[in-house]
Design a protein around this motif. Structure first.
Motif, PDB file in Angstrom:
ATOM      1  N   VAL A  88       0.841  -1.204   0.000  1.00  0.00           N
ATOM      2  CA  VAL A  88       0.000   0.000   0.000  1.00  0.00           C
ATOM      3  C   VAL A  88       0.872   1.250   0.000  1.00  0.00           C
ATOM      4  O   VAL A  88       0.576   2.230  -0.700  1.00  0.00           O
ATOM      5  CB  VAL A  88      -0.975  -0.019   1.199  1.00  0.00           C
ATOM      6  CG1 VAL A  88      -1.634   1.339   1.397  1.00  0.00           C
ATOM      7  CG2 VAL A  88      -2.025  -1.092   1.003  1.00  0.00           C
ATOM      8  N   ALA A  89       1.957   1.232   0.763  1.00  0.00           N
ATOM      9  CA  ALA A  89       2.861   2.387   0.803  1.00  0.00           C
ATOM     10  C   ALA A  89       3.436   2.673  -0.581  1.00  0.00           C
ATOM     11  O   ALA A  89       3.577   3.842  -0.977  1.00  0.00           O
ATOM     12  CB  ALA A  89       3.975   2.146   1.812  1.00  0.00           C
ATOM     13  N   TRP A  90       3.768   1.637  -1.326  1.00  0.00           N
ATOM     14  CA  TRP A  90       4.320   1.842  -2.672  1.00  0.00           C
ATOM     15  C   TRP A  90       3.237   2.259  -3.664  1.00  0.00           C
ATOM     16  O   TRP A  90       3.505   2.973  -4.622  1.00  0.00           O
ATOM     17  CB  TRP A  90       5.037   0.594  -3.164  1.00  0.00           C
ATOM     18  CG  TRP A  90       6.408   0.489  -2.585  1.00  0.00           C
ATOM     19  CD1 TRP A  90       6.812  -0.351  -1.597  1.00  0.00           C
ATOM     20  CD2 TRP A  90       7.546   1.263  -2.934  1.00  0.00           C
ATOM     21  NE1 TRP A  90       8.130  -0.153  -1.299  1.00  0.00           N
ATOM     22  CE2 TRP A  90       8.617   0.843  -2.120  1.00  0.00           C
ATOM     23  CE3 TRP A  90       7.783   2.284  -3.863  1.00  0.00           C
ATOM     24  CZ2 TRP A  90       9.885   1.386  -2.193  1.00  0.00           C
ATOM     25  CZ3 TRP A  90       9.052   2.830  -3.934  1.00  0.00           C
ATOM     26  CH2 TRP A  90      10.079   2.395  -3.108  1.00  0.00           C
ATOM     27  N   VAL A  91       2.020   1.823  -3.439  1.00  0.00           N
ATOM     28  CA  VAL A  91       0.929   2.166  -4.351  1.00  0.00           C
ATOM     29  C   VAL A  91       0.576   3.650  -4.252  1.00  0.00           C
ATOM     30  O   VAL A  91       0.297   4.300  -5.267  1.00  0.00           O
ATOM     31  CB  VAL A  91      -0.308   1.278  -4.070  1.00  0.00           C
ATOM     32  CG1 VAL A  91      -1.534   1.802  -4.781  1.00  0.00           C
ATOM     33  CG2 VAL A  91      -0.025  -0.154  -4.498  1.00  0.00           C
ATOM     34  N   VAL A  92       0.583   4.203  -3.041  1.00  0.00           N
ATOM     35  CA  VAL A  92       0.200   5.612  -2.886  1.00  0.00           C
ATOM     36  C   VAL A  92       1.325   6.569  -3.263  1.00  0.00           C
ATOM     37  O   VAL A  92       1.083   7.762  -3.442  1.00  0.00           O
ATOM     38  CB  VAL A  92      -0.294   5.910  -1.438  1.00  0.00           C
ATOM     39  CG1 VAL A  92      -1.537   5.113  -1.137  1.00  0.00           C
ATOM     40  CG2 VAL A  92       0.789   5.656  -0.413  1.00  0.00           C
ATOM     41  N   ARG A  93       2.560   6.093  -3.386  1.00  0.00           N
ATOM     42  CA  ARG A  93       3.668   6.943  -3.814  1.00  0.00           C
ATOM     43  C   ARG A  93       3.618   7.143  -5.327  1.00  0.00           C
ATOM     44  O   ARG A  93       3.201   6.247  -6.067  1.00  0.00           O
ATOM     45  CB  ARG A  93       5.008   6.283  -3.503  1.00  0.00           C
ATOM     46  CG  ARG A  93       5.376   6.270  -2.079  1.00  0.00           C
ATOM     47  CD  ARG A  93       6.752   5.676  -1.923  1.00  0.00           C
ATOM     48  NE  ARG A  93       7.057   5.498  -0.520  1.00  0.00           N
ATOM     49  CZ  ARG A  93       8.084   4.831  -0.070  1.00  0.00           C
ATOM     50  NH1 ARG A  93       8.925   4.271  -0.917  1.00  0.00           N
ATOM     51  NH2 ARG A  93       8.284   4.718   1.216  1.00  0.00           N
ATOM     52  N   PRO A  94       4.080   8.290  -5.780  1.00  0.00           N
ATOM     53  CA  PRO A  94       4.184   8.465  -7.228  1.00  0.00           C
ATOM     54  C   PRO A  94       5.366   7.649  -7.775  1.00  0.00           C
ATOM     55  O   PRO A  94       6.352   7.436  -7.082  1.00  0.00           O
ATOM     56  CB  PRO A  94       4.421   9.974  -7.397  1.00  0.00           C
ATOM     57  CG  PRO A  94       4.924  10.443  -6.072  1.00  0.00           C
ATOM     58  CD  PRO A  94       4.410   9.509  -5.035  1.00  0.00           C
ATOM     59  N   GLY A  95       5.236   7.197  -8.978  1.00  0.00           N
ATOM     60  CA  GLY A  95       6.299   6.421  -9.612  1.00  0.00           C
ATOM     61  C   GLY A  95       6.078   4.930  -9.496  1.00  0.00           C
ATOM     62  O   GLY A  95       5.140   4.457  -8.857  1.00  0.00           O
ATOM     63  N   ASP A  96       6.962   4.211 -10.139  1.00  0.00           N
ATOM     64  CA  ASP A  96       6.862   2.747 -10.158  1.00  0.00           C
ATOM     65  C   ASP A  96       7.530   2.144  -8.921  1.00  0.00           C
ATOM     66  O   ASP A  96       8.630   2.564  -8.545  1.00  0.00           O
ATOM     67  CB  ASP A  96       7.533   2.186 -11.412  1.00  0.00           C
ATOM     68  CG  ASP A  96       6.802   2.579 -12.678  1.00  0.00           C
ATOM     69  OD1 ASP A  96       5.579   2.791 -12.597  1.00  0.00           O
ATOM     70  OD2 ASP A  96       7.457   2.680 -13.741  1.00  0.00           O
TER      71      ASP A  96
END
Length: 180
Positions: A88-96
């Protein structure tokens, strides 16, 4: 319970009573009416079928140990929570998000244990079994959301722990010996 109670002999052949009960239930359900005649007919049919067409005895190679099972479930639940938060933390961040393919060698040769490991990995957010090389005891994993140079070693360590917990909870004595 002993095998003799669950599968008594009828004219020299073992008849598994749980299977007879199941087939009788299916028979009554198919006829759609609970009556003495349907139950007796289902029972007679089940006895004849199980006596004429005996099934081979199969051992799936799985044993359930309550304490290691509880430990596995607690650890697995914690891993699910952490991996969900990470994804979830990576999903809400911009970028891949970072992704990697990691080849991991298993210590167990049991197909049952390997399948259970693959199911556990595939249900974990952020990990997926891409390929299983059963002859070499290796799994190719796709890992999402882990960054850094030490990721392959961390994934291998985590998988070794998961493998140990699964084998401790479900493995046979031979499976347990194989990990020592």
């Amino acid at each position: 319970m002993s095998a003799g109670l669950l599968a008594p002999r009828l004219f020299g052949r073992r008849v598994p009573l749980p299977l007879v009960a199941w087939l009788t239930l299916v028979w009554v359900t198919l006829w759609g009416e609970l009556s003495a005649g349907n139950v007796l007919g289902g029972l007679a049919t089940a006895l004849v079928v199980t006596w004429l067409l005996p099934l081979p005895v199969l051992d799936p190679g799985i044993r359930v140990r309550p304490l290691p099972l509880a430990r596995f479930l607690l650890w697995f639940g914690w891993d699910m929570l952490l991996s969900t938060v990470r994804v979830v933390a990576w999903v809400v961040r911009p970028g891949d998000p970072p992704t990697q393919l990691v080849l991991v060698r298993l210590r167990t040769s049991s197909e049952s244990m390997t399948v259970m490991i693959m199911v556990a990995l595939s249900t974990m957010p952020g990990s997926l079994v891409v390929e299983a090389y059963m002859d070499r005891r290796e799994l190719m994993l796709h890992v999402l959301g882990l960054a850094g140079e030490g990721v392959p070693d961390a994934v291998r360590r985590d998988l070794a722990g998961l493998e140990s917990r699964i084998v401790a909870a479900f493995g046979t004595r031979a499976d347990l010996e194989e990990l020592r």
